[in-house]
Scaffold this motif. Structure first.
Motif: not given
Length: 201
Positions: A53-54, A57-58, A61, A111, A114, A116-117, A119-121
């Motif tokens: 998942e991280e 995200y990277q 980004h 979103a 996932l 749980k992610w 907010e970061r998305f």
């Protein structure tokens, strides 16, 4: 291993992971697949990111930043800001056609996948407003746009309108057609539907 070599290996992992995620999706892509394509051990992938998942995200980004930088090339403060909005819209849509990951992020699909992610998305999605906000600031300096505009809020609204157009429009469209659609859309945003009556009537 030198810092440059470590950064290069990390970039290689992110590039290959982006290809795999775009081709097979998040769920069907494994860390083993990414490691094999990047030519590194599985443990090396986990040095770049502590989880799949991280890593995802990277990758996102990096992809959003690349999309944003590509679109920013059309921003020229010598050009009237209303025309810059048109060019930015067309450039953004053209570049999204080739970037499925960023398109899915902006549409909100990731979103949902996932939660749980989410907010970061959302934070990543807000990076898409950056170029629009810059053009609005140029427009204020040029005297074309109102000085009291809430730049960030207006940028978000315009970006959301742009995303609606992207989702409803065809996946493949010529540059000329993109520019025409953008001009029609921004004429509506900037000038509205109503006939302007002479002052005092």
């Amino acid at each position: 291993m030198s810092q440059a070599a470590t950064a290069s290996k990390r970039d290689c992992i992110l590039v290959e992971a982006a290809k795999m995620f775009a081709r097979f999706g998040f769920k069907k892509t494994s860390v083993d697949d990414i490691a094999r394509e990047a030519g590194v051990g599985k443990g090396t992938v986990y040095l770049a990111a502590e989880s799949k998942e991280e890593l995802f995200y990277q990758v996102l980004h990096r992809e959003v930043r690349a999309w944003q930088a590509q679109c920013a090339k059309v921003i020229d403060p010598r050009v009237p800001a209303d025309e810059l909005l048109v060019r930015l819209h067309a450039e953004g849509q053209k570049n999204l056609v080739a970037n499925e990951l960023v398109r899915d992020l902006f549409r909100g699909d990731l979103a949902k996948m996932l939660p749980k992610w989410a907010e970061r998305f959302h934070e990543l999605r807000s990076l898409g407003h950056t170029n629009v906000a810059e053009v609005l600031r140029i427009g204020v300096r040029q005297g074309l746009f109102r000085a009291e505009l809430d730049i960030e809020e207006v940028a978000e609204v315009l970006h959301d309108l742009y995303l609606v157009g992207m989702m409803l429009g065809p996946r493949s469209i010529s540059d000329e057609s993109l520019l025409h659609k953008a001009r029609v859309g921004f004429d509506l945003v900037l000038n509205g539907l109503r006939v302007r009556l002479p002052a005092g009537t």
